[in-house]
Write an enzyme that holds these catalytic residues in place. Structure first.
Site, mmCIF file in Angstrom:
data_model
loop_
_atom_site.group_PDB
_atom_site.id
_atom_site.type_symbol
_atom_site.label_atom_id
_atom_site.label_comp_id
_atom_site.label_asym_id
_atom_site.label_seq_id
_atom_site.Cartn_x
_atom_site.Cartn_y
_atom_site.Cartn_z
ATOM 1 N N HIS A 130 0.928 -1.244 0.157
ATOM 2 C CA HIS A 130 -0.034 -0.069 0.006
ATOM 3 C C HIS A 130 0.646 1.067 -0.059
ATOM 4 C CE1 HIS A 130 -3.331 2.666 1.458
ATOM 5 N NE2 HIS A 130 -2.326 3.431 1.953
ATOM 6 N N GLU A 131 1.999 1.415 0.770
ATOM 7 C CA GLU A 131 2.615 2.321 0.839
ATOM 8 C C GLU A 131 3.464 2.503 -0.354
ATOM 9 O OE1 GLU A 131 2.418 4.569 3.259
ATOM 10 O OE2 GLU A 131 1.075 3.187 4.442
ATOM 11 N N HIS A 134 1.325 4.388 -2.769
ATOM 12 C CA HIS A 134 1.341 5.920 -2.638
ATOM 13 C C HIS A 134 2.582 6.422 -3.464
ATOM 14 C CE1 HIS A 134 -1.865 6.860 -0.315
ATOM 15 N NE2 HIS A 134 -1.560 5.999 0.729
ATOM 16 N N GLU A 202 -6.407 6.893 -0.725
ATOM 17 C CA GLU A 202 -6.420 5.708 0.103
ATOM 18 C C GLU A 202 -6.863 4.400 -0.580
ATOM 19 O OE1 GLU A 202 -4.576 5.410 2.574
ATOM 20 O OE2 GLU A 202 -3.845 7.549 2.479
#
Length: 320
Positions: A130-131, A134, A202
């Site tokens: 997930h990071e 980003h 998100e």
């Protein structure tokens, strides 16, 4: 698009600085605020990531100091087609993580010791994917600059407080009213700037993170655990730096779990449902999961101190 978004953010922040400066000190205050904002914008572009990492006392790790975690991030970055980011660990019992950096070539991911100790290797892989999403989506520059400047705006309320203690401020055209408005607007503006970071990012990072690690359920399970622990385990550094809350995968501040206009994150249940609605991404998906699977298999044989300081036993995966 990301360049335009960042430019608009910087322009808004500069205008906000000038407005508050005018309320506090009139034209002179506005000019001082303009100069300060310009200097801070330049400084934030190059150094905001370092400031955020420093505020959480994050320590860089490598394949020697945290082999399992480092190799996992490396495999995930390879899956995503990204350069290897710097890898950090910060000491907090609350499981959480964030990414920072002005571009993929100068990016970093950071995980708390609580994350590495409380989650399974698969769940950690989901979080770090997930990071990395980003970073790939170009969110980290905007989020990091926002965190730095929002914190600076909050400090203006302290300046306004000092002005309010003076007997007379003839440079302020609105007098005491202007100071009071500044005292109210400054901390509120910090919150509004956080909310300017669209919560849809998100969802996008969740989806892309699931593609990177190959298993949406890993991230869904991690989100549920992190949300549960974040509501009862305090992150002391986050409470001291609330302007950085939007950078984390789950809001690290207590009492903000509502999916409404005033939340920096979507409701966790909505995010989990969206992930579970995805089919598991295997070899037929756009991103192979094999490197990450290898990393998590290696993590099964982690020595007792391999995943975090003070960890009494290695994290156990669902295969155990």
């Amino acid at each position: 698009m990301n360049t335009m978004r960042t430019a608009m953010l910087l322009a808004f922040m500069t205008a906000l600085f000038m407005g508050v400066g005018f309320l506090i000190g009139g034209r002179g205050g506005m000019m001082i605020a303009f100069v300060a904002a310009a200097a801070m914008n330049f400084f934030s572009y190059w150094n905001s990531d370092k400031m955020v990492l420093r505020s959480y006392h994050a320590q860089e790790v490598d394949e020697r100091t945290a082999p399992e975690f480092y190799v996992m991030v490396r495999d995930l970055a390879r899956n995503a087609g990204l350069p290897m980011p710097k890898v950090y660990v910060f000491d907090s019992p609350q499981p959480n993580a964030f990414a920072t950096g002005r571009n993929p070539e100068n990016a970093a991911v950071a995980a708390s010791t609580g994350l590495l100790q409380r989650l399974t290797p698969e769940e950690v892989a989901g979080v770090m994917a997930h990071e990395l999403a980003h970073i790939e989506n170009g969110d980290t520059l905007t989020m990091t600059i926002t965190a730095t400047l929002a914190g600076a705006i909050s400090m203006l309320s302290n300046i306004a407080f000092l002005f309010s203690g003076g007997r007379d401020n003839r440079n302020n055209p609105l007098g005491v009213i202007g100071v009071i408005v500044a005292m109210i607007v400054a901390p509120l503006a910090a919150t509004l700037v956080q909310m300017a970071i669209s919560r849809t990012r998100e969802y996008a990072a969740d989806r892309r993170g699931a593609e990177i690690c190959g298993q949406p359920r890993w991230l869904a399970s991690a989100l549920q655990k992190i949300a549960g622990d974040a509501s009862r385990i305090e992150n002391v550094d986050a409470e001291r730096n609330p302007a950085t809350a939007h950078m984390f995968i789950i809001n690290p501040l207590n009492g903000q779990r509502m999916d409404n206009l005033f939340s920096t994150h979507p409701d966790t249940r909505n995010r989990v449902e969206a992930l579970l609605a995805m089919n598991d991404i295997g070899p037929k998906g756009s991103t192979p999961a094999e490197p990450t699977a290898k990393a998590t298999r290696r993590a099964q044989s982690v020595p007792k101190t391999g995943w975090g300081r003070g960890n009494s036993s290695p994290p156990q995966g669902p295969w155990s």
